[in-house]
Design an enzyme around this catalytic site. Structure first.
Site, PDB file in Angstrom:
ATOM      1  N   CYS A 211      84.194  91.457   7.274  1.00  0.00           N
ATOM      2  CA  CYS A 211      83.179  91.664   6.244  1.00  0.00           C
ATOM      3  C   CYS A 211      81.959  90.772   6.509  1.00  0.00           C
ATOM      4  O   CYS A 211      81.261  90.960   7.489  1.00  0.00           O
ATOM      5  CB  CYS A 211      83.785  91.404   4.865  1.00  0.00           C
ATOM      6  SG  CYS A 211      82.831  92.060   3.482  1.00  0.00           S
ATOM      7  N   HIS A 212      81.685  89.769   5.652  1.00  0.00           N
ATOM      8  CA  HIS A 212      80.591  88.836   5.884  1.00  0.00           C
ATOM      9  C   HIS A 212      81.000  87.687   6.806  1.00  0.00           C
ATOM     10  O   HIS A 212      80.152  86.869   7.193  1.00  0.00           O
ATOM     11  CB  HIS A 212      80.088  88.250   4.555  1.00  0.00           C
ATOM     12  CG  HIS A 212      79.333  89.225   3.703  1.00  0.00           C
ATOM     13  ND1 HIS A 212      79.955  90.221   2.982  1.00  0.00           N
ATOM     14  CD2 HIS A 212      77.996  89.354   3.453  1.00  0.00           C
ATOM     15  CE1 HIS A 212      79.049  90.920   2.315  1.00  0.00           C
ATOM     16  NE2 HIS A 212      77.856  90.429   2.587  1.00  0.00           N
TER      17      HIS A 212
END
Length: 209
Positions: free
Chosen positions: A136-137
């Site tokens: 994800c991030h």
């Protein structure tokens, strides 16, 4: 007599299944994983990998930037207590003691990439060929962590991430790939919680080699 035998089969079946479940081979027995954490982590992206890797026999240590024992809370309120503080472990000790580094997503990586000790840890683990997995991030860390020549860890690798981080990966020199999980050398990246299954399959496969 027939009813008694049938009852005996019903009573013994669950115990048989339980024994089979506990005796299955542990693919990561003896392996050790550092799991980075900070406030506002994506709950599923921290807790599911932690439990899944432990299920395979790995020892997972939660590491944060604050004193060991602090309770971090995820975006949706799930708590996790840290085992280690990054300031209390040298990169040399981390590389010698751990087989993988796992970076969950959420807002937490935005805190992590401001912490030089966490960036140095990420560089050291990747440089030693340890698995560095981010989702994800989490790949933001690959953009901010830099090798001794100043280049981002993301430079020259194939990787994926949450769509909002795509430009950051590309600007850091990575080749962005829109796939559930991407393996390139020691780096394993994934996009969102929906990709946790292939993400963990890739991590387990690489660590089990």
């Amino acid at each position: 007599l027939l009813r008694a035998k049938a009852r005996q089969r019903v009573e013994t079946a669950p115990r048989t299944r339980s024994m089979a479940a506990t005796s299955r081979p542990k693919l990561l027995a003896g392996r050790k994983v550092l799991l980075l954490a900070d406030f506002q982590f994506e709950d599923l992206e921290l807790m599911y990998p932690k439990m899944r890797l432990e299920e395979e026999g790995a020892e997972v240590s939660v590491m944060g930037a604050h004193p060991a024992g602090i309770k971090y809370t995820g975006k949706y309120g799930y708590p996790v207590k840290s085992d280690l503080c990054v300031d209390n472990m040298s990169t040399t000790d981390a590389v010698a003691s751990y087989d993988a580094l796992l970076i969950p997503g959420g807002f937490a990586p935005d805190y992590m990439r401001r912490n030089q000790a966490m960036l140095d840890l990420t560089v050291a683990m990747a440089g030693a060929g340890r698995v560095v997995a981010s989702i994800c991030h989490g790949p933001w860390m690959l953009c901010s962590a830099r090798r001794t020549d100043g280049s981002p860890l993301a430079k020259g690798i194939r990787a994926t991430c949450f769509s909002a981080c795509k430009d950051d990966l590309i600007n850091a020199g990575a080749t962005y790939v829109d796939e559930p999980a991407v393996v390139d050398g020691p780096f394993i990246t994934a996009r969102t919680p929906a990709d946790l299954t292939p993400f963990l399959h890739a991590i387990i496969d690489e660590m089990a080699k």
